[in-house]
Design a protein around this motif. Structure first.
Motif, mmCIF file in Angstrom:
data_model
loop_
_atom_site.group_PDB
_atom_site.id
_atom_site.type_symbol
_atom_site.label_atom_id
_atom_site.label_comp_id
_atom_site.label_asym_id
_atom_site.label_seq_id
_atom_site.Cartn_x
_atom_site.Cartn_y
_atom_site.Cartn_z
ATOM 1 N N TYR A 17 0.465 -1.820 0.102
ATOM 2 C CA TYR A 17 0.039 0.324 0.122
ATOM 3 C C TYR A 17 1.002 1.680 -0.172
ATOM 4 C CZ TYR A 17 -3.970 -3.054 0.318
ATOM 5 O OH TYR A 17 -5.499 -3.798 0.158
ATOM 6 N N PRO A 18 1.680 1.501 0.515
ATOM 7 C CA PRO A 18 2.940 2.527 0.955
ATOM 8 C C PRO A 18 3.576 2.892 -0.380
ATOM 9 C CG PRO A 18 3.102 1.340 2.788
ATOM 10 C CD PRO A 18 2.107 0.152 1.954
ATOM 11 N N LEU A 19 4.068 1.439 -1.229
ATOM 12 C CA LEU A 19 4.754 1.775 -2.456
ATOM 13 C C LEU A 19 3.663 2.012 -3.741
ATOM 14 C CD1 LEU A 19 6.853 0.465 -4.133
ATOM 15 C CD2 LEU A 19 6.427 -1.302 -4.089
ATOM 16 N N MET A 20 2.162 1.748 -3.612
ATOM 17 C CA MET A 20 1.563 2.264 -4.575
ATOM 18 C C MET A 20 1.030 3.714 -4.021
ATOM 19 S SD MET A 20 -0.761 -1.448 -4.032
ATOM 20 C CE MET A 20 -2.431 -0.989 -5.398
ATOM 21 N N THR A 23 3.902 5.456 -5.386
ATOM 22 C CA THR A 23 3.937 5.363 -7.329
ATOM 23 C C THR A 23 3.248 6.300 -7.586
ATOM 24 O OG1 THR A 23 4.562 3.126 -6.522
ATOM 25 C CG2 THR A 23 3.710 3.746 -9.010
ATOM 26 N N VAL A 24 1.922 6.302 -7.318
ATOM 27 C CA VAL A 24 1.176 7.788 -7.564
ATOM 28 C C VAL A 24 1.784 8.970 -7.322
ATOM 29 C CG1 VAL A 24 -1.625 8.797 -7.801
ATOM 30 C CG2 VAL A 24 -1.221 6.397 -6.966
ATOM 31 N N LEU A 25 2.729 9.056 -6.298
ATOM 32 C CA LEU A 25 3.131 10.301 -5.795
ATOM 33 C C LEU A 25 4.041 11.028 -7.303
ATOM 34 C CD1 LEU A 25 2.679 10.610 -2.418
ATOM 35 C CD2 LEU A 25 1.761 12.724 -3.557
ATOM 36 N N ALA A 153 -3.343 11.104 -2.430
ATOM 37 C CA ALA A 153 -2.387 11.781 -3.731
ATOM 38 C C ALA A 153 -3.411 12.310 -4.354
ATOM 39 C CB ALA A 153 -1.231 11.042 -4.426
ATOM 40 N N GLY A 154 -2.395 13.764 -4.388
ATOM 41 C CA GLY A 154 -3.478 14.568 -5.646
ATOM 42 C C GLY A 154 -4.677 15.881 -5.083
ATOM 43 N N GLY A 155 -5.102 15.949 -4.093
ATOM 44 C CA GLY A 155 -5.786 16.536 -3.450
ATOM 45 C C GLY A 155 -7.359 15.936 -3.151
ATOM 46 N N VAL A 156 -7.531 14.437 -3.561
ATOM 47 C CA VAL A 156 -8.526 14.654 -3.128
ATOM 48 C C VAL A 156 -8.807 14.675 -1.526
ATOM 49 C CG1 VAL A 156 -10.016 11.763 -2.732
ATOM 50 C CG2 VAL A 156 -7.866 11.843 -4.283
ATOM 51 N N ILE A 157 -10.591 14.870 -1.636
ATOM 52 C CA ILE A 157 -11.097 15.625 -0.164
ATOM 53 C C ILE A 157 -11.383 14.506 0.590
ATOM 54 C CG2 ILE A 157 -11.501 17.661 -0.786
ATOM 55 C CD1 ILE A 157 -14.189 17.156 -1.130
#
Length: 192
Positions: A17-20, A23-25, A153-157
């Motif tokens: 999970y942290p690795l995934m 990867t997104v970041l 990641a990416g600002g998801v509220i």
């Protein structure tokens, strides 16, 4: 995923999970003027034994997905520019681009690549644009139920974070926080 016997993997379910999320970041850090994702979802782990046979007993497959909102999904930046940048980025990184079905006339389709560690990246352009990260089959972690909270990641509220609502342990502050989509990719999810 149809491998016999199971592949050598450097990480298990709990470590994935942290690795995934990292990867997104790392992926969105290379996308200019990133507008942020609308939502995040963690899918239930898939039992690899059920789909691939008894040699995969004790193995699971994980997937997380991020999706853009309607207006950003329709923008040329997300639909076309990002698709082209990701194709170039993944090729330059030496990933095996094993699917590129983006139709030049409609801009619809998917781009899919596998990293050397077995992580699969899947960019889909249809009515909306989404980015999924998949593990393929990895060893399940004995006694593991859900990962601890990792900010999206990416600002998801928080209201649009289905992962925290059903597939991970809640954050300690119970309010959650969105990760700044412009934060440095070198930060780990737990640093935010």
């Amino acid at each position: 995923m149809n491998r016999n016997p199971p592949p050598e993997r450097d990480f298990d379910e709990a470590e994935a999970y942290p690795l995934m999320e990292q990867t997104v970041l790392d992926t969105i850090a290379g996308l200019p003027d990133f507008p942020g994702f609308k939502s995040r979802m963690y899918y239930s782990p898939e039992d690899c034994e059920e789909s691939l046979g008894e040699q995969y007993q004790g193995w699971v497959s994980l997937e997380i997905a991020y999706t853009f909102d309607g207006p950003n999904s329709e923008s040329d930046l997300v639909r076309t520019t990002y698709t082209d940048l990701l194709r170039d980025q993944w090729t330059a990184a030496g990933y095996e681009v094993h699917q590129d079905s983006i139709d030049a006339s409609t801009g619809r389709g998917s781009l899919e690549a596998e990293r050397a560690d077995g992580i699969n990246l899947w960019w889909t352009v249809s009515g909306s644009v989404s980015f999924a990260v998949q593990t393929g089959c990895i060893p399940a972690t004995e006694g593991f139920d859900k990962p601890d909270y990792i900010p999206p990641a990416g600002g998801v509220i928080p209201e649009n974070d289905a992962a925290v609502q059903n597939r991970m342990n809640p954050p300690e502050d119970a309010a959650g926080e969105a990760t700044d989509p412009f934060a440095s990719a070198s930060e780990s999810p737990s640093d935010n």
